[in-house]
Design an enzyme around this catalytic site. Structure first.
Site, PDB file in Angstrom:
ATOM      1  N   GLU A 141      -2.476   1.612 -14.066  1.00 37.01           N
ATOM      2  CA  GLU A 141      -3.511   2.652 -14.074  1.00 37.01           C
ATOM      3  C   GLU A 141      -2.817   3.929 -13.608  1.00 37.01           C
ATOM      4  O   GLU A 141      -2.503   4.071 -12.423  1.00 37.01           O
ATOM      5  CB  GLU A 141      -4.656   2.221 -13.151  1.00 37.01           C
ATOM      6  CG  GLU A 141      -5.963   2.867 -13.524  1.00 37.01           C
ATOM      7  CD  GLU A 141      -6.284   4.046 -12.652  1.00 37.01           C
ATOM      8  OE1 GLU A 141      -5.768   5.149 -12.964  1.00 37.01           O
ATOM      9  OE2 GLU A 141      -7.035   3.881 -11.688  1.00 37.01           O
ATOM     10  N   CYS A 145      -7.938  10.328 -10.001  1.00 33.23           N
ATOM     11  CA  CYS A 145      -7.395  10.370 -11.369  1.00 33.23           C
ATOM     12  C   CYS A 145      -8.487  10.519 -12.413  1.00 33.23           C
ATOM     13  O   CYS A 145      -8.199  10.774 -13.569  1.00 33.23           O
ATOM     14  CB  CYS A 145      -6.537   9.143 -11.628  1.00 33.23           C
ATOM     15  SG  CYS A 145      -7.370   7.632 -11.180  1.00 33.23           S
ATOM     16  N   GLY A 165      -0.999   4.556  -9.828  1.00 33.81           N
ATOM     17  CA  GLY A 165      -0.229   5.684  -9.298  1.00 33.81           C
ATOM     18  C   GLY A 165       0.152   6.617 -10.427  1.00 33.81           C
ATOM     19  O   GLY A 165      -0.522   6.665 -11.471  1.00 33.81           O
ATOM     20  N   SER A 166       1.237   7.320 -10.234  1.00 34.03           N
ATOM     21  CA  SER A 166       1.602   8.358 -11.197  1.00 34.03           C
ATOM     22  C   SER A 166       2.225   7.767 -12.459  1.00 34.03           C
ATOM     23  O   SER A 166       2.802   6.671 -12.437  1.00 34.03           O
ATOM     24  CB  SER A 166       2.594   9.320 -10.549  1.00 34.03           C
ATOM     25  OG  SER A 166       3.766   8.612 -10.220  1.00 34.03           O
ATOM     26  N   PRO A 203       0.841  -1.200   0.000  1.00 32.99           N
ATOM     27  CA  PRO A 203       0.000   0.000   0.000  1.00 32.99           C
ATOM     28  C   PRO A 203       0.878   1.253   0.000  1.00 32.99           C
ATOM     29  O   PRO A 203       2.087   1.167   0.257  1.00 32.99           O
ATOM     30  CB  PRO A 203      -0.764  -0.109   1.321  1.00 32.99           C
ATOM     31  CG  PRO A 203       0.162  -0.870   2.224  1.00 32.99           C
ATOM     32  CD  PRO A 203       0.968  -1.794   1.343  1.00 32.99           C
TER      33      PRO A 203
HETATM   34  P1  ADP Z   1       1.398   9.599  -6.172  1.00 28.96           P
HETATM   35  O1  ADP Z   1       2.170  10.684  -6.836  1.00 28.96           O
HETATM   36  O2  ADP Z   1      -0.047   9.582  -6.479  1.00 28.96           O
HETATM   37  O3  ADP Z   1       1.718   9.414  -4.713  1.00 28.96           O
HETATM   38  P2  ADP Z   1       3.135   7.436  -6.791  1.00 28.96           P
HETATM   39  O4  ADP Z   1       3.294   6.840  -8.141  1.00 28.96           O
HETATM   40  O5  ADP Z   1       4.288   8.163  -6.216  1.00 28.96           O
HETATM   41  O6  ADP Z   1       1.833   8.305  -6.893  1.00 28.96           O
HETATM   42  O7  ADP Z   1       2.717   6.348  -5.725  1.00 28.96           O
HETATM   43  C1  ADP Z   1       1.790   5.305  -5.964  1.00 28.96           C
HETATM   44  C2  ADP Z   1       2.310   4.044  -5.301  1.00 28.96           C
HETATM   45  O8  ADP Z   1       3.565   3.712  -5.916  1.00 28.96           O
HETATM   46  C3  ADP Z   1       2.610   4.166  -3.801  1.00 28.96           C
HETATM   47  O9  ADP Z   1       2.309   2.934  -3.177  1.00 28.96           O
HETATM   48  C4  ADP Z   1       4.102   4.419  -3.774  1.00 28.96           C
HETATM   49  O10 ADP Z   1       4.716   4.011  -2.572  1.00 28.96           O
HETATM   50  C5  ADP Z   1       4.555   3.533  -4.922  1.00 28.96           C
HETATM   51  N1  ADP Z   1       5.861   3.881  -5.506  1.00 28.96           N
HETATM   52  C6  ADP Z   1       6.415   5.108  -5.665  1.00 28.96           C
HETATM   53  N2  ADP Z   1       7.634   5.013  -6.247  1.00 28.96           N
HETATM   54  C7  ADP Z   1       7.859   3.687  -6.485  1.00 28.96           C
HETATM   55  C8  ADP Z   1       8.910   2.930  -7.065  1.00 28.96           C
HETATM   56  N3  ADP Z   1      10.006   3.509  -7.541  1.00 28.96           N
HETATM   57  N4  ADP Z   1       8.772   1.587  -7.141  1.00 28.96           N
HETATM   58  C9  ADP Z   1       7.662   0.978  -6.683  1.00 28.96           C
HETATM   59  N5  ADP Z   1       6.633   1.636  -6.121  1.00 28.96           N
HETATM   60  C10 ADP Z   1       6.712   2.973  -6.010  1.00 28.96           C
END
Ligand code: ADP
Length: 484
Positions: free
Chosen positions: A252, A286, A230-231, A178
């Site tokens: 997504e 989103c 996520g992003s 998470p």
């Molecule tokens: P937001 O900008 O909406 O927080 P992120 O893409 O940073 O979106 O985060 C979405 C999910 O991806 C979170 O669970 C975060 O911990 C995870 N996350 C962020 N960076 C990485 C990475 N390099 N590898 C794997 N998971 C990641």
């Protein structure tokens, strides 16, 4: 500190037991409404993630039956609904959204378990009618392997159950990570998972910093499918990191949703739909409208009605009953919204509702007022990037062709909304919108029974619907020499 009967243990769950890290490293979880630390969670890393993945691979050696999986899904859905008020409270405390939205998220999250439980018949062996090459042909749906699941903070429970429900349905073991900002509702869900009669290692929850956990999920050979919300930036990293290992990805990613209102639309309906769509989770979804295009003839009436509606929205602590919009998730989120609004105003946008917010005094978050801006032009930052906050950015248009080009002038393709009474125009327009989800005269987002996902750089793969279940299956074709 948060105390809850659903959180007797606050940590990770690996190989059928609650697991801690011997180094004693912790991560704090904040209440974005108050800055209070809700929990200090023991933080797991690569070593424990590897252990979780390998326990998943062992658990998958003895496949579960469809009946068992259906039963697990139905039991989890029922337990979630029994505990909906408490789960909703935990979501609100860690995420900030109003309590009614937190509780509604529990219903929405549980609906994915129920939906996938009802769909398992679709995975039965499918004999083909043709007998080519003197063989009987059968299509099998096998579990893809151990599934890595990475989820964001805006819908901490629902984003998880969309993936988890499909993975359980398909017969995959899971290692779920998470968001480090909102892990508590996932941990509460695992309190319910723990009560199931399930082989150890089948469902693992790993809480910790993203990179050490993400690296194992990308590189470990037993992880055959990685499902991420996520992003777009992080999505690109996951594509790169998994390329060498040729893993299946379901991504997504970000959106930049257009919301188009034509002269012939029902203005009252469009205003209400926009308010509901835009301000859910404080504009941090989103699928929420990021660019509103209103046809010139109706623009005056639309802005007047919208302004009255937006001005009534109350920003505050989500746990208080009359709050419409909670705080933003953290200081970085506040700063981004503030930067977008300042940039737009400097470039000529007009603030119709909203005021200059007080800068947050702390690192943990901040309240942004519900804001309506008009006179938006394409070069403004809030037109190009997702603002992720309670700001409506509105511009006028005259011509159908021009508005189609404006809608599609983004690298994203997640959600779009069209308001018109003219069905021919609607169908013409929708067929040319490069967005995976389109609302016609509604601002509704996804539902468990329908496939949802992005086009272009909003990602690939689908959640919900039969397509969502198949993301976690491998198709195996068996050609058996005919005995007849
Ligand atoms: P937001 O900008 O909406 O927080 P992120 O893409 O940073 O979106 O985060 C979405 C999910 O991806 C979170 O669970 C975060 O911990 C995870 N996350 C962020 N960076 C990485 C990475 N390099 N590898 C794997 N998971 C990641």
């Amino acid at each position: 500190m948060l105390s809850s009967h659903l959180l007797p243990q606050i940590g990770s769950y690996v190989n059928g037991r609650w697991r801690t890290n011997a180094t004693g490293e912790t991560l704090p979880v904040y209440n974005p409404a108050t800055g209070e630390i809700l929990a200090e969670i023991n933080s797991l890393g690569g070593k424990e993630t590897t252990e979780a993945v390998e326990s998943g691979a062992v658990a998958m050696r003895r496949p579960s039956s469809p009946d068992q999986r259906r039963n697990w899904l139905r039991t989890l859905a029922a337990e979630m609904l029994t505990n909906r008020d408490e789960l909703g409270r935990i979501i609100t405390l860690e995420q900030g959204k109003p309590l009614a939205e937190g509780v509604a998220e529990v219903d929405y999250a549980a609906s994915y378990f129920t939906y996938f439980a009802d769909q398992l018949a679709a995975l039965e062996p499918l004999p083909l009618a043709e007998h080519a090459r003197n063989c009987d042909w059968t299509v099998m749906h096998r579990p893809a392997g151990v599934a890595g699941v990475i989820t964001p903070w805006n819908f901490p429970l629902a984003m998880l159950t969309k993936k988890l429900g499909a993975a359980i349905g398909a017969g995959c073991a899971v290692v779920a990570k998470p968001s480090e900002l909102t892990p508590l509702s996932s941990i509460a869900l695992w309190t319910l998972v723990e009560r199931l009669d399930m082989p150890p290692g089948l469902l693992n929850l790993v809480v910790g910093e993203p990179i050490p956990i993400g690296t194992v999920l990308c590189q470990h050979p037993a992880i055959r499918v990685l499902s991420f919300t996520g992003s777009t930036e992080t999505g690109r990293i996951l594509i790169q990191e998994t390329a060498k290992y040729v893993k299946r990805l379901a991504l997504e990613l970000g959106g930049n949703a257009p919301f188009v209102v034509f002269d012939d639309a029902d203005v009252g309906n469009a205003v209400e739909a926009l308010v509901a769509n835009k301000f859910r989770a404080g504009g941090q979804t989103c699928v929420c409208a990021n660019r509103v295009y209103v046809q010139q003839q109706v623009a005056g009436a639309f802005v007047d009605a919208l302004a009255q509606r937006v001005a009534r929205l109350r920003v505050g602590n989500g746990i208080e009953p009359d709050t419409d919009i909670g705080p933003l998730i953290n200081r970085a989120a506040f700063d981004k919204v503030d930067r977008h609004v300042r940039d737009a105003i400097a470039k000529g946008a007009k603030r119709i509702v909203g005021h200059d917010p007080e800068r947050p005094k702390h690192e943990w978050g901040g309240y942004y007022p519900a804001t309506l801006l008009t006179g938006i032009t394409p070069e403004m930052e809030l037109c190009q990037e997702e603002t992720f906050g309670p700001v409506i950015s509105l511009s006028e248009f005259s011509d159908e062709e021009a508005v189609i080009d404006a809608c599609n002038s983004t690298i994203y393709g997640l959600a779009a909304y069209v308001f018109t009474r003219d069905q021919a125009r609607a169908q013409r327009l929708i067929s040319r919108l490069a967005f995976g989800h389109v609302g016609l005269n509604t601002g509704t987002g996804p539902s468990a029974h329908a496939p949802f996902g992005g086009m272009k750089q909003s990602g690939f793969g689908r959640e919900g619907g039969l397509e969502g279940l198949l993301e976690f299956c491998e198709v195996q074709t068996v050609a058996a020499a005919s005995t007849a």
